[in-house]
Design a protein around this motif. Sequence first.
Motif, PDB file in Angstrom:
ATOM      1  N   ILE A 112       0.688 -12.302  -1.618  1.00  0.00           N
ATOM      2  CA  ILE A 112      -0.287 -11.216  -1.751  1.00  0.00           C
ATOM      3  C   ILE A 112       0.406  -9.896  -2.081  1.00  0.00           C
ATOM      4  N   THR A 113       1.602  -9.724  -1.577  1.00  0.00           N
ATOM      5  CA  THR A 113       2.315  -8.461  -1.792  1.00  0.00           C
ATOM      6  C   THR A 113       2.637  -8.210  -3.260  1.00  0.00           C
ATOM      7  N   GLU A 114       2.560  -9.247  -4.094  1.00  0.00           N
ATOM      8  CA  GLU A 114       2.820  -9.086  -5.526  1.00  0.00           C
ATOM      9  C   GLU A 114       1.533  -9.046  -6.344  1.00  0.00           C
ATOM     10  N   SER A 115       0.387  -9.114  -5.675  1.00  0.00           N
ATOM     11  CA  SER A 115      -0.890  -9.100  -6.398  1.00  0.00           C
ATOM     12  C   SER A 115      -1.105  -7.754  -7.080  1.00  0.00           C
ATOM     13  N   PRO A 116      -1.815  -7.753  -8.212  1.00  0.00           N
ATOM     14  CA  PRO A 116      -2.041  -6.502  -8.940  1.00  0.00           C
ATOM     15  C   PRO A 116      -2.819  -5.482  -8.102  1.00  0.00           C
ATOM     16  N   SER A 117      -2.476  -4.244  -8.244  1.00  0.00           N
ATOM     17  CA  SER A 117      -3.187  -3.154  -7.574  1.00  0.00           C
ATOM     18  C   SER A 117      -4.660  -3.146  -7.977  1.00  0.00           C
ATOM     19  N   HIS A 118      -5.485  -2.665  -7.059  1.00  0.00           N
ATOM     20  CA  HIS A 118      -6.914  -2.517  -7.367  1.00  0.00           C
ATOM     21  C   HIS A 118      -7.168  -1.287  -8.246  1.00  0.00           C
ATOM     22  N   TYR A 119      -6.127  -0.491  -8.468  1.00  0.00           N
ATOM     23  CA  TYR A 119      -6.277   0.758  -9.196  1.00  0.00           C
ATOM     24  C   TYR A 119      -5.534   0.664 -10.533  1.00  0.00           C
ATOM     25  N   HIS A 120      -6.057   1.353 -11.527  1.00  0.00           N
ATOM     26  CA  HIS A 120      -5.468   1.304 -12.867  1.00  0.00           C
ATOM     27  C   HIS A 120      -5.265   2.720 -13.413  1.00  0.00           C
ATOM     28  N   ASP A 121      -4.399   2.797 -14.407  1.00  0.00           N
ATOM     29  CA  ASP A 121      -4.125   4.073 -15.082  1.00  0.00           C
ATOM     30  C   ASP A 121      -3.750   5.165 -14.080  1.00  0.00           C
ATOM     31  N   LEU A 122      -2.846   4.821 -13.165  1.00  0.00           N
ATOM     32  CA  LEU A 122      -2.460   5.792 -12.139  1.00  0.00           C
ATOM     33  C   LEU A 122      -1.910   7.079 -12.750  1.00  0.00           C
ATOM     34  N   GLU A 123      -1.224   6.939 -13.855  1.00  0.00           N
ATOM     35  CA  GLU A 123      -0.606   8.124 -14.469  1.00  0.00           C
ATOM     36  C   GLU A 123      -1.650   9.097 -15.024  1.00  0.00           C
ATOM     37  N   LYS A 124      -2.886   8.637 -15.131  1.00  0.00           N
ATOM     38  CA  LYS A 124      -3.962   9.494 -15.632  1.00  0.00           C
ATOM     39  C   LYS A 124      -4.777  10.134 -14.505  1.00  0.00           C
ATOM     40  N   MET A 125      -4.508   9.727 -13.276  1.00  0.00           N
ATOM     41  CA  MET A 125      -5.250  10.267 -12.135  1.00  0.00           C
ATOM     42  C   MET A 125      -4.805  11.695 -11.806  1.00  0.00           C
ATOM     43  N   SER A 126      -5.724  12.469 -11.275  1.00  0.00           N
ATOM     44  CA  SER A 126      -5.355  13.777 -10.739  1.00  0.00           C
ATOM     45  C   SER A 126      -4.594  13.582  -9.439  1.00  0.00           C
ATOM     46  N   ILE A 127      -3.881  14.613  -9.001  1.00  0.00           N
ATOM     47  CA  ILE A 127      -3.160  14.526  -7.727  1.00  0.00           C
ATOM     48  C   ILE A 127      -4.145  14.223  -6.600  1.00  0.00           C
ATOM     49  N   HIS A 128      -5.284  14.885  -6.626  1.00  0.00           N
ATOM     50  CA  HIS A 128      -6.296  14.662  -5.581  1.00  0.00           C
ATOM     51  C   HIS A 128      -6.720  13.196  -5.545  1.00  0.00           C
ATOM     52  N   ASP A 129      -7.002  12.612  -6.695  1.00  0.00           N
ATOM     53  CA  ASP A 129      -7.448  11.220  -6.736  1.00  0.00           C
ATOM     54  C   ASP A 129      -6.347  10.266  -6.304  1.00  0.00           C
ATOM     55  N   LEU A 130      -5.109  10.583  -6.641  1.00  0.00           N
ATOM     56  CA  LEU A 130      -3.985   9.760  -6.193  1.00  0.00           C
ATOM     57  C   LEU A 130      -3.915   9.746  -4.665  1.00  0.00           C
ATOM     58  N   LEU A 131      -3.990  10.918  -4.073  1.00  0.00           N
ATOM     59  CA  LEU A 131      -3.863  11.030  -2.623  1.00  0.00           C
ATOM     60  C   LEU A 131      -5.042  10.379  -1.908  1.00  0.00           C
ATOM     61  N   VAL A 132      -6.247  10.621  -2.399  1.00  0.00           N
ATOM     62  CA  VAL A 132      -7.433  10.030  -1.783  1.00  0.00           C
ATOM     63  C   VAL A 132      -7.385   8.503  -1.876  1.00  0.00           C
ATOM     64  N   SER A 133      -6.972   7.988  -3.010  1.00  0.00           N
ATOM     65  CA  SER A 133      -6.911   6.538  -3.201  1.00  0.00           C
ATOM     66  C   SER A 133      -5.861   5.892  -2.305  1.00  0.00           C
ATOM     67  N   MET A 134      -4.695   6.529  -2.198  1.00  0.00           N
ATOM     68  CA  MET A 134      -3.655   5.992  -1.329  1.00  0.00           C
ATOM     69  C   MET A 134      -4.094   6.018   0.127  1.00  0.00           C
ATOM     70  N   ASN A 135      -4.732   7.121   0.531  1.00  0.00           N
ATOM     71  CA  ASN A 135      -5.217   7.237   1.904  1.00  0.00           C
ATOM     72  C   ASN A 135      -6.276   6.181   2.194  1.00  0.00           C
ATOM     73  N   ARG A 136      -7.132   5.920   1.216  1.00  0.00           N
ATOM     74  CA  ARG A 136      -8.164   4.893   1.384  1.00  0.00           C
ATOM     75  C   ARG A 136      -7.512   3.526   1.623  1.00  0.00           C
ATOM     76  N   GLU A 137      -6.480   3.237   0.874  1.00  0.00           N
ATOM     77  CA  GLU A 137      -5.775   1.968   1.052  1.00  0.00           C
ATOM     78  C   GLU A 137      -5.105   1.894   2.423  1.00  0.00           C
ATOM     79  N   ASP A 138      -4.502   2.999   2.840  1.00  0.00           N
ATOM     80  CA  ASP A 138      -3.778   3.018   4.121  1.00  0.00           C
ATOM     81  C   ASP A 138      -4.695   2.777   5.315  1.00  0.00           C
ATOM     82  N   GLN A 139      -5.957   3.115   5.185  1.00  0.00           N
ATOM     83  CA  GLN A 139      -6.873   2.987   6.310  1.00  0.00           C
ATOM     84  C   GLN A 139      -7.071   1.542   6.761  1.00  0.00           C
ATOM     85  N   GLY A 140      -6.771   0.599   5.894  1.00  0.00           N
ATOM     86  CA  GLY A 140      -6.911  -0.804   6.271  1.00  0.00           C
ATOM     87  C   GLY A 140      -5.722  -1.361   7.030  1.00  0.00           C
ATOM     88  N   VAL A 141      -4.612  -0.622   7.057  1.00  0.00           N
ATOM     89  CA  VAL A 141      -3.397  -1.139   7.690  1.00  0.00           C
ATOM     90  C   VAL A 141      -3.559  -1.339   9.201  1.00  0.00           C
TER      91      VAL A 141
END
Length: 269
Positions: A6-35
């Motif tokens: 599972i650790t090698e499965s593709p990310s649920h997010y795409h075109d990360l380089e096109k995201m704003s800083i805000h969207d990057l941070l919000v998306s990462m935080n959303r993922e972290d909440q499941g840990v």
Amino acid sequence: MPFEKITESPSHYHDLEKMSIHDLLVSMNREDQGVPLAVERAIPQIERLVEAVSDRMLAGGRLFYIGAGTSGRLGVVDASECPPTFGVPYGLVTGIIAGGSKAITTAVEFAEDSAAQGWKDLQAEGVSASDSVIGIAASGTTPYVIGALDACRKAGILTGCITNNPGAPVTEVADFPIEVPVGPEFVTGSTRLKSGTAAKLVLNMISTSVMIRLGRVKDNRMVDMKLSNDKLVDRGTKMVMEQVPGLTYEQARDLLLRYGSVRKAVEKH
């Protein structure tokens, strides 16, 4: 059911380089909440390992963590914090990382690929049948860790593991496997993210619970902590004052510095 990394499965997010800083941070935080939720589901496995390790350590054994890369660094950090936090001797909990101490700050290429080196590194620390060894491997396929745990089992040493892939090969050589599937990483395959966070949480739980069972915490206080800076001396002084009513700050501080720990200062008083 075939093993799926599972650790090698593709990310649920795409075109990360096109995201704003805000969207990057919000998306990462959303993922972290499941840990934490994934760790919560693994508590029965963590409990069994803590109980087994505690029993060994109460009988005089030591605890070793072994891993490579981020996993190895997390083990080294957790082990290094036990003496100052709980006042235990250095060497009671030891972190071993593939590639040696250099690998703590600098990646050592291919260090994790040797199935024999992990056992050699444990032997260099004098590991014995009275000890416990916990392998940390997000992928669960690291040869360095698997080889070390396999050799430990053959030598009668208690083994555990922390992995983020259920049914991974490392679980087959661990008496007490802990599986914390946190899903695909935000950046595909970057297990220093959610997988690393999960391992850190589990290591916190293991070492803290073990130290409490070893009697290194009284009520909720670190009564054996090392007085290694002014902040800790101040904290210790206030702890002595709490446990010995009537002492002034200066009296409590003098007691603390004379005897070297909160526990001894209170006992001697």
